[in-house]
Motif scaffolding. Structure first.
Motif, PDB file in Angstrom:
ATOM      1  N   ASP A 862       0.822  -1.207   0.000  1.00 15.28           N
ATOM      2  CA  ASP A 862       0.000   0.000   0.000  1.00 15.28           C
ATOM      3  C   ASP A 862       0.855   1.256   0.000  1.00 15.28           C
ATOM      4  O   ASP A 862       0.493   2.271  -0.640  1.00 15.28           O
ATOM      5  CB  ASP A 862      -0.926  -0.012   1.216  1.00 15.28           C
ATOM      6  CG  ASP A 862      -1.950  -1.131   1.143  1.00 15.28           C
ATOM      7  OD1 ASP A 862      -2.197  -1.619   0.012  1.00 15.28           O
ATOM      8  OD2 ASP A 862      -2.506  -1.491   2.196  1.00 15.28           O
ATOM      9  N   GLU A 863       1.982   1.239   0.723  1.00 15.78           N
ATOM     10  CA  GLU A 863       2.856   2.401   0.742  1.00 15.78           C
ATOM     11  C   GLU A 863       3.428   2.685  -0.641  1.00 15.78           C
ATOM     12  O   GLU A 863       3.542   3.844  -1.062  1.00 15.78           O
ATOM     13  CB  GLU A 863       3.992   2.185   1.756  1.00 15.78           C
ATOM     14  CG  GLU A 863       3.526   2.093   3.197  1.00 15.78           C
ATOM     15  CD  GLU A 863       2.875   3.395   3.650  1.00 15.78           C
ATOM     16  OE1 GLU A 863       3.256   4.466   3.120  1.00 15.78           O
ATOM     17  OE2 GLU A 863       1.993   3.350   4.520  1.00 15.78           O
ATOM     18  N   GLN A 864       3.826   1.625  -1.353  1.00 14.59           N
ATOM     19  CA  GLN A 864       4.339   1.816  -2.708  1.00 14.59           C
ATOM     20  C   GLN A 864       3.278   2.396  -3.629  1.00 14.59           C
ATOM     21  O   GLN A 864       3.557   3.267  -4.461  1.00 14.59           O
ATOM     22  CB  GLN A 864       4.847   0.481  -3.255  1.00 14.59           C
ATOM     23  CG  GLN A 864       6.116  -0.020  -2.581  1.00 14.59           C
ATOM     24  CD  GLN A 864       6.547  -1.370  -3.095  1.00 14.59           C
ATOM     25  OE1 GLN A 864       5.717  -2.149  -3.569  1.00 14.59           O
ATOM     26  NE2 GLN A 864       7.835  -1.652  -3.003  1.00 14.59           N
ATOM     27  N   LYS A 866       0.766   4.320  -2.711  1.00 15.43           N
ATOM     28  CA  LYS A 866       0.542   5.720  -2.366  1.00 15.43           C
ATOM     29  C   LYS A 866       1.651   6.604  -2.911  1.00 15.43           C
ATOM     30  O   LYS A 866       1.403   7.713  -3.413  1.00 15.43           O
ATOM     31  CB  LYS A 866       0.464   5.856  -0.850  1.00 15.43           C
ATOM     32  CG  LYS A 866      -0.789   5.247  -0.239  1.00 15.43           C
ATOM     33  CD  LYS A 866      -0.801   5.435   1.270  1.00 15.43           C
ATOM     34  CE  LYS A 866      -2.054   4.810   1.880  1.00 15.43           C
ATOM     35  NZ  LYS A 866      -2.067   4.962   3.360  1.00 15.43           N
ATOM     36  N   GLU A 867       2.887   6.154  -2.789  1.00 16.25           N
ATOM     37  CA  GLU A 867       4.015   6.933  -3.286  1.00 16.25           C
ATOM     38  C   GLU A 867       3.929   7.123  -4.792  1.00 16.25           C
ATOM     39  O   GLU A 867       4.211   8.213  -5.312  1.00 16.25           O
ATOM     40  CB  GLU A 867       5.323   6.228  -2.904  1.00 16.25           C
ATOM     41  CG  GLU A 867       6.577   7.018  -3.243  1.00 16.25           C
ATOM     42  CD  GLU A 867       6.679   8.296  -2.445  1.00 16.25           C
ATOM     43  OE1 GLU A 867       7.306   9.240  -2.935  1.00 16.25           O
ATOM     44  OE2 GLU A 867       6.089   8.343  -1.325  1.00 16.25           O
TER      45      GLU A 867
END
Length: 961
Positions: A862-864, A866-867
């Motif tokens: 999920d972080e990837q 969002k980035e």
């Protein structure tokens, strides 16, 4: 809660098949018998017929499956009986075994082998005689070779193999009307008349093995009772328990009609079809009966279907033939006066559902006749469909006829054990190994053919006074590689000759023509002399005209040769395909005459026609002539040997016209005509066995004009169109089943008046053009090119262009052919010298690098995600470190502020809208100071009112005021 239980078949819909799927051109009969008059198994359809000399028509059902959107029917062969047939039944374990009963009180069992066999001889087994006419026949559901028959008041059980009666039931009080075996084969139910005919029906259950087997028998009874007030019959369905006949378990009142209902019941699903005979149509009620466990019930009608044709009978198709992927749960065949109509019942679901298709009984007997009679109660095992997408021919292989050829051979099933799934049954080890062709059937290499009208610069326009009322036996005009001959609507049979090499607009004034002297009936060009035109007239004369090279320079009034001999008007004329100066003609005098054009005399004559000759055609080898006549027959002659037909067989029905051509190197005859319903029909006949009837037939559409066939013997392409049509059907004809492979059709916006195809040498092989034609319209002639889309057009497509005949050179002279010699034309390759065959083209290896699938399939956190989303937004909006526009503005000193007192006091700050000149409306209206737009924009947000009502704003330089 059972009363609220919904049926899973409640949304089933009845769909009548398209007319292309009907089995047409039949003459069904409905004798005074209680049967349904039609039965079907996985391979055959049997039905009563009243055709001359036939009492039972049999059609092959195994080859009756969808191919390229079409349903082709096989040829029926008649079963001759000495008396009227009353009932018949197929063995559930042997697709080729058929039992028939008739008014001659005999039961006859027939072995159906193939369509080439003659069934007019004696049957394989005869049982009886009975005490009177037979009414009902029914094979046993579990034992092989057990047959029940009902005649008058007597019911018998037969061992077909031993040809003897096993049991005779107690005589009934009235005529027996129906028989029904219990699914396990232990009991036999009968129904008969009591009192006045059709007023009441009663039931008797006869024990065959043991009294205990009588328990739990559930039987459906269809009957009608009389309402004395309205004097009409109300049809009712009742469910009975054989242990208690005092009252039915359930009953359903359907409707009021004087005609009986014909039941079709599927025990595996509990579905019941009730088909009735109505004066204006066929009505069927679709119900579900719960017979598997108490409480037993009959649901309300799930579906009701009303059809246009009056029904003579109805039969259920075996469950193994259903399209389970389309959720087809039941299929019945309706027998009408002139057709057999399939009706399918489907549940609207998108994929295969196991709950709709429980296992049904197999086709392998559980026991033999002797073992069953001795007490064996073995049951038939379930049948599994295997792969539901396999076509019918893979599910039901044809049985070998070697061991069944003689009447003395065994009539039982080939085996009493379950066969293994091997290559002989059509199954393979893995579906992935099956090619698309073996699954969907063969497809044509020309299936994507496209017809294109060439550029307008190639058209001949401004045609005037065309004769569009030529006889139906005429193509309307004729063409060769150089010129076109078109009849004109003028007195004296005028014909215009137009040069294909001179396209464009014709002058408004009339040009030179050919004055034939009589109305034109047919015309054609000599294939070996491009300047010779033959015209058949309605004055029974054939005139041959010689056209000058380059076209007509003046009107021709004197023909080169006049051929006289016919006593009535000419219908068709055809030049010989191999011999020079040989011409055949047909006339209303019902003769075909063959002429030696150079000598100007009749050489041969053939006879044997009993009515008008619609069409004639030379065989490809030039030895035989085929004709189709109004008397409904197709004939083949060898004119050099006999004047009577060599072969004769049935042809198209009706008097609306027909055409005949030779296809598949002379192996078959293709006849285009009409069926009994007036639809245009194609039929394929074996040239060596015309008496056997057509090999395959197909109805296309309904139209008043006959389909004119054009056949390319190099590619096997068949072009079909009629005068006034906007569509041209295209098929590839192959010498084995399914015979017709459908290709793309050619459609035009306006109706055309005729088509003529040019020689193969006129095709542009560089554009993969496989055929070229000229289309006659109301005022123009347009060339049409038929092309096959190919990727490697720079190579010669040798798979589409076999060597063609050198058509402009005769193979032999007229005296040689008349003397008995035969010839063959030389071949010519269409491959240009500067083109390489596609079969010899180097195989190219694709250099494009493909991205590994792992790149797209790997999971991201999920972080990837969002980035990546933020990065994409920033890239779209631009760099966040860029200065804002107001950061570039320069400030002013404090002494540049000016105070002014407006005429109107304002208690607080308000911003007024901008004026068109670019000034603040407050300042401009009350203070009268005009400001420039660019300066005022720079001072935006710096104007305000003080608490005392003063308007304060930034002072401007003198140059900016």
């Amino acid at each position: 809660m059972n009363r609220f239980r919904a049926s899973k078949f409640r949304h089933a819909e009845a769909r009548v098949a398209r007319r292309e799927a009907w089995v047409g051109d039949i003459r069904a009969a409905s004798p005074a018998a209680s049967g349904n008059h039609i039965k079907a198994n996985c391979r055959w359809i049997a039905f009563n017929t009243d055709s001359a000399g036939e009492l039972l028509g049999i059609k092959a059902w195994a080859l009756h499956f969808r191919r390229q959107g079409k349903l082709f029917k096989c040829t029926p062969f008649p079963l001759f009986r000495s008396d009227v047939l009353t009932d018949f039944d197929f063995s559930p374990f042997d697709e080729q075994l058929l039992a028939t009963g008739s008014n001659d009180a005999l039961v006859k069992v027939w072995r159906l082998l193939d369509s080439s066999r003659d069934l007019s001889s004696s049957p394989h087994v005869g049982l009886g005689p009975e005490e009177g006419p037979l009414h009902v026949l029914l094979f046993h559901p579990t034992a092989d070779g057990i047959l029940a028959s009902a005649a008058q008041k007597t019911v018998k059980v037969w061992d077909v193999q031993q040809q003897q009666s096993l049991a005779e039931l107690e005589r009934h009080s009235d005529q027996v009307q129906g028989l029904a075996w219990k699914p396990d084969g232990s009991l036999l139910g009968t129904s008969c008349k009591v009192g006045c005919a059709g007023a009441w029906a009663c039931l008797r259950a006869r024990e065959q093995l043991a009294p205990s087997s009588l328990m739990g028998v559930i039987i459906l009874i269809l009957w009608a009772y009389l309402l004395p007030v309205f004097q009409m019959r109300e049809r009712e369905l009742r469910l009975w328990d054989t242990r208690r006949f005092s009252s039915p378990l359930a009953s359903v009142t359907l409707d009021a009609s004087p005609r009986a209902l014909m039941p079709v019941f599927d025990p595996s699903t509990g579905l019941l079809i009730l088909a009735g005979k109505l004066p204006l149509g066929y009505s069927s009620h679709f119900l579900q009966c719960s017979l598997s466990h108490p409480p037993f019930s009959i649901s309300c009608p799930v579906n009701q279907c009303l059809m246009e044709a009056k029904s003579q009978g109805v039969a259920q198709v075996p469950k193994l033939t259903l399209d389970v992927m389309a959720c087809e749960v039941l299929r019945v065949l309706q027998l009408t006066d002139c057709a057999i109509v399939p009706v399918t019942y489907s549940v609207p679901r998108k994929e295969f559902h196991q709950d709709l298709f429980p296992d049904c009984l197999g086709n392998v007997p559980a026991t033999s006749a002797a073992a069953w009679w001795a007490g064996d109660s073995s049951q038939v095992g379930p049948s599994h469909r295997g792969h539901p997408w396999l076509p019918l021919r893979h599910l039901f292989p044809l049985q070998a006829a070697s061991s069944l050829s003689s009447p003395t051979s065994s009539l039982t099933s080939p085996s009493s054990t379950v066969p293994s799934l091997s290559l002989t049954s059509g199954f393979v080890s893995s579906p992935s190994q099956r090619s698309l062709q073996s699954i969907l059937g063969p497809s044509s290499s020309f299936r994507h053919i496209q017809g294109t009208v060439l550029h307008r610069s190639t058209h001949i326009t401004n045609l005037r006074s065309l004769n569009l009322t030529t006889p139906g036996e005429c193509d309307g005009f004729c063409a060769n590689r150089q010129r076109i001959a078109v009849p004109l609507l003028s007195a004296g049979g005028q014909v215009a000759v137009l040069e294909l090499c001179k396209p464009g607009r014709l002058p408004d004034t009339s040009g030179p023509t050919i004055q034939n002297g009589a109305s034109v009936a047919d015309l054609c060009w000599d294939p070996f002399d491009l300047q010779r035109l033959a015209i058949g007239g309605e004055d029974a004369a054939i005139r041959l005209w010689q056209v000058e090279s380059g076209g007509l320079k003046e009107t021709l009034v004197e023909p080169e040769v006049v051929l006289r001999g016919h006593t009535e008007k000419i219908y068709s004329i055809r030049f010989h395909p191999l011999a020079n100066a040989i011409l055949a003609s047909s006339s209303y005098d019902m003769t075909v005459r063959i002429w030696d054009v150079r000598m100007g005399r009749q050489a041969l004559e053939v006879e044997g026609h009993r009515d008008q000759i619609f069409s004639l055609a030379w065989s490809p080898d030039g030895r035989r002539i085929a004709t189709v006549s109004k008397d409904g027959n197709t004939r083949v002659y060898e004119p050099r040997k006999a004047s009577q037909p060599l072969q004769e067989g049935p042809g198209p029905e009706g008097s609306r016209g027909a055409r005949v051509i030779w296809v598949c190197s002379g192996k078959y005859l293709l006849v285009s005509g009409f069926d009994s319903r007036g639809e245009r029909r194609l039929s394929l006949h074996s040239a060596d066995s015309l008496a056997a009837g057509p090999v395959v037939t197909s109805s296309l559409d309904a139209s008043p004009s006959i389909l004119i066939p054009f056949y390319d013997k190099d590619t096997g392409l068949l072009f079909l169109t009629g005068k006034g049509d906007t569509r041209m059907y295209i098929y590839e004809v192959i010498p084995e089943a399914p015979f017709f492979l459908e290709c793309n059709s050619f459609l035009s916006s306006d109706p055309h008046k005729g088509f003529q195809f040019l020689p193969k040498t006129e095709c542009d092989v560089r554009e993969v053009e496989v055929a070229r034609a000229v289309c006659l319209r109301q005022t123009s002639i347009e060339p049409v090119a038929f092309r096959v889309p190919r990727v490697k057009k720079e190579f010669f497509q040798d798979d589409l262009y076999p060597a063609t005949d050198i058509w402009w050179e005769p193979a032999l002279s007229a005296p040689a052919w008349l003397g008995g010699s035969d010839g063959q034309q030389r071949k010519l390759s269409l491959q240009p010298k500067d083109m390489t065959s596609v079969s010899e083209a180097p195989k190219s290896i694709s250099s494009r690098k493909s991205t590994p699938s792992s790149t797209f399939l790997e999971e991201k956190s999920d972080e990837q995600k969002k980035e990546e989303l933020l990065s994409a937004m920033v890239a779209k909006l631009g760099n966040r470190d860029d200065p804002l526009p107001q950061d570039s503005f320069e400030g002013v000193d404090e002494d540049e502020w000016v105070r002014c007192l407006p005429r109107v006091q304002a208690p607080f700050c308000t911003y007024s809208p901008w004026g068109k000149e670019g000034f603040c409306s407050q300042v401009g209206k009350h203070c009268g100071w005009m400001l420039r737009a660019n300066t005022w924009k720079a001072l935006l947000g710096m104007v305000c009112h003080t608490p005392s009502g003063e308007l304060v704003y930034k002072g401007l330089a003198e140059s900016d005021r």
